[in-house]
Scaffold this active site. Sequence first.
Site, mmCIF file in Angstrom:
data_model
loop_
_atom_site.group_PDB
_atom_site.id
_atom_site.type_symbol
_atom_site.label_atom_id
_atom_site.label_comp_id
_atom_site.label_asym_id
_atom_site.label_seq_id
_atom_site.Cartn_x
_atom_site.Cartn_y
_atom_site.Cartn_z
ATOM 1 C CG HIS A 38 -5.287 -68.776 -122.781
ATOM 2 N ND1 HIS A 38 -5.463 -69.053 -123.915
ATOM 3 C CD2 HIS A 38 -4.367 -69.563 -122.516
ATOM 4 C CE1 HIS A 38 -4.666 -69.704 -124.691
ATOM 5 N NE2 HIS A 38 -3.834 -70.112 -123.591
ATOM 6 C CG ASP A 79 -0.462 -70.782 -121.721
ATOM 7 O OD1 ASP A 79 -1.450 -70.852 -122.209
ATOM 8 O OD2 ASP A 79 0.652 -71.347 -122.620
ATOM 9 C CG HIS A 139 -1.229 -67.010 -125.636
ATOM 10 N ND1 HIS A 139 -1.030 -66.889 -124.467
ATOM 11 C CD2 HIS A 139 -1.617 -68.324 -125.874
ATOM 12 C CE1 HIS A 139 -0.787 -67.956 -123.888
ATOM 13 N NE2 HIS A 139 -1.159 -68.959 -124.647
ATOM 14 N NE ARG A 158 4.155 -74.092 -124.515
ATOM 15 C CZ ARG A 158 3.073 -74.163 -123.671
ATOM 16 N NH1 ARG A 158 1.851 -73.277 -124.075
ATOM 17 N NH2 ARG A 158 3.001 -74.968 -122.462
HETATM 18 FE FE LIG Z 1 -1.859 -70.811 -124.346
#
Ligand SMILES: [Fe+2]
Length: 271
Positions: A92, A94, A247, A262
């Site tokens: 996908h 994000d 990713h 993150r």
């Molecule tokens: Fe993701």
Amino acid sequence: MEFERVAKLGAEVSGIDLAPDLPQDVIDEIEQGLLEHRVLFFRNQDLNGEELVDFSRRFGESFVQPALAHKYQELLFLENDKSKPPALNTFHQDMTGLAQPPALHMLHALVVPDGGGDTMWACNYSAYETLSDEMKRILGSLTCTHTILGYYEPIVRNWENSEEKIKEFEKIFPPVSHPVVRTHPRTGRKSLFVNRFFTNFINGFTPQESENLLQFLYKHIETPEFCVRLRWRPGTLAIWDNRCTSHYALADYWPQHRKMQRASVSGDTPF
Ligand SMILES: [Fe+2]
């Protein structure tokens, strides 16, 4: 600083310790490397959460994930263990259910399982560029509806007053329309901009037409030759361009523990 190309996309970067106060020419060099390789891997990086966020701000405004319980945070912990199995094993991009999905992500490994837990990225430029001219022409005029609720709904379902919360989410984050082919604002290159998480349907198509064409595009994006795979070690930091890559976090390490932090950088409206 040296960039060593890994595959169709991705480069291992050596000779640099990432820090929020790096000189501007070094930040520029990292950014150029990122535009060229789309994903950069840095080993043995020692940054706490605050430093990671401050470092990410050198590349643009922070992206804050519309978080659960309406808390907004610039640093996100992605943690899975015995009690919380990993479940994001789908390619996908994000948050494409937002009008302005994030441009960059910086993911830093804190706890890495003994085996497994790799991440893969696919190059959405390559996926677009290998299509026939006729398919490019057709896709060039299409738009898709995206929504973030597909991602949040299973989570919100477990809450108290879930129906109410889902309605609230629908109101705050209504479906958005994005082009199927996106032009990168910095490189000018075109890429496929659809994904299994957030893309609902192709506007104006019948459900069967939409589903069949989307399935073809998803599979095409996931072609192994367009992918790179990272084996994480504690301290590995990956930076990727969410505008032109997809990713996939491999969920093959459960019940082991994996913890990442993150920080993300805001993006613009896809065109
Ligand atoms: Fe993701």
